[in-house]
Design an enzyme around this catalytic site. Structure first.
Site, PDB file in Angstrom:
ATOM      1  N   ASP A  75      26.519  30.489  36.087  1.00  0.00           N
ATOM      2  CA  ASP A  75      27.915  30.077  36.199  1.00  0.00           C
ATOM      3  C   ASP A  75      28.023  28.932  37.198  1.00  0.00           C
ATOM      4  OD1 ASP A  75      30.652  30.394  35.448  1.00  0.00           O
ATOM      5  OD2 ASP A  75      31.050  31.352  37.368  1.00  0.00           O
ATOM      6  N   GLU A  76      29.039  28.109  37.024  1.00  0.00           N
ATOM      7  CA  GLU A  76      29.275  26.949  37.902  1.00  0.00           C
ATOM      8  C   GLU A  76      28.035  26.051  37.953  1.00  0.00           C
ATOM      9  OE1 GLU A  76      32.225  26.316  38.745  1.00  0.00           O
ATOM     10  OE2 GLU A  76      33.252  28.251  38.814  1.00  0.00           O
ATOM     11  N   ALA A  77      27.445  25.828  36.784  1.00  0.00           N
ATOM     12  CA  ALA A  77      26.191  25.079  36.681  1.00  0.00           C
ATOM     13  C   ALA A  77      26.316  23.631  37.145  1.00  0.00           C
ATOM     14  CB  ALA A  77      25.670  25.127  35.245  1.00  0.00           C
ATOM     15  N   GLN A  78      27.531  23.115  37.252  1.00  0.00           N
ATOM     16  CA  GLN A  78      27.701  21.748  37.736  1.00  0.00           C
ATOM     17  C   GLN A  78      27.172  21.594  39.160  1.00  0.00           C
ATOM     18  OE1 GLN A  78      30.326  23.802  37.181  1.00  0.00           O
ATOM     19  NE2 GLN A  78      31.748  23.703  38.907  1.00  0.00           N
ATOM     20  N   CYS A  81      45.317  16.577  30.106  1.00  0.00           N
ATOM     21  CA  CYS A  81      44.762  15.529  29.236  1.00  0.00           C
ATOM     22  C   CYS A  81      44.662  14.217  30.033  1.00  0.00           C
ATOM     23  CB  CYS A  81      45.632  15.346  27.997  1.00  0.00           C
ATOM     24  SG  CYS A  81      47.278  14.683  28.344  1.00  0.00           S
ATOM     25  N   CYS A 100      51.289  19.339  28.004  1.00  0.00           N
ATOM     26  CA  CYS A 100      51.963  18.535  26.976  1.00  0.00           C
ATOM     27  C   CYS A 100      51.530  18.929  25.567  1.00  0.00           C
ATOM     28  CB  CYS A 100      51.710  17.046  27.210  1.00  0.00           C
ATOM     29  SG  CYS A 100      50.041  16.507  26.773  1.00  0.00           S
TER      30      CYS A 100
END
Length: 177
Positions: free
Chosen positions: A60-63, A159, A120
């Protein structure tokens, strides 16, 4: 699930929930290892295999992994024939890739994008960082790359057009102060 022997790990930079993985809804899961940037994950997993059967690895949280650790995980897949599933963000709150994410995109066998929706209604592709100022959440567009959700800041998935609109508004307000 399916009676598999799963090893669960996360990088030490993820200080949220200590040695657990925690979802935004508050659900928690114990990890087997919290690894610092100096840990050789290939060796760690090799030692784990000596005493445990292992069918799969979840990160998890591999970034927050280092590029070297990502390469070590590819060695686990190739040499031990154990699948590694990595979950994490592609980019930081300023739309730049994390070093670990960049390396994952370069070497991963398969990508599956988990989609989020902006307020949105469009596909959310940006992580909007917000800090609490005078009890109000305010978008932030400068700062350190790593700021942990729920500890240092809060995040919202938006976005690109909404991100840019908010950046124009809040950066202009800062310049006018």
């Amino acid at each position: 699930e399916k009676d598999l022997n799963v090893l669960i790990m996360k990088p030490g930079d993820d200080t949220k929930a200590g040695s657990k993985i925690q979802s935004r809804s508050g659900a928690e899961l114990d990890t087997d290892y919290v690894v610092g940037a100096d840990v050789n994950v290939y060796n760690l997993i090799g030692y784990h295999i000596i005493n445990h059967n292992l069918d799969c690895i979840i990160v998890d949280e591999a970034q927050f992994l280092t590029p070297k650790q990502v390469d070590e995980l590819t060695d686990v897949v190739d040499n031990y024939d154990i699948p590694v599933l990595c979950y994490g963000l592609r980019a930081d709150a300023f739309s730049y890739m994390f070093p670990g994410s960049k390396r994952l995109f370069e070497v991963a066998d398969v990508f599956e994008e988990l989609k989020a929706v902006c307020k949105c209604g469009s596909k959310a592709t940006y992580n909007l960082r917000m800090n609490r100022i005078n009890n109000e959440l305010v978008p932030v567009f400068t700062g350190e790359q790593v700021s942990i959700d729920g500890i240092d800041a809060e995040y919202d998935s938006v976005c690109r057009p909404c991100y840019k609109k908010l950046r124009r508004k809040y950066v202009k307000e800062e310049e006018n102060k």
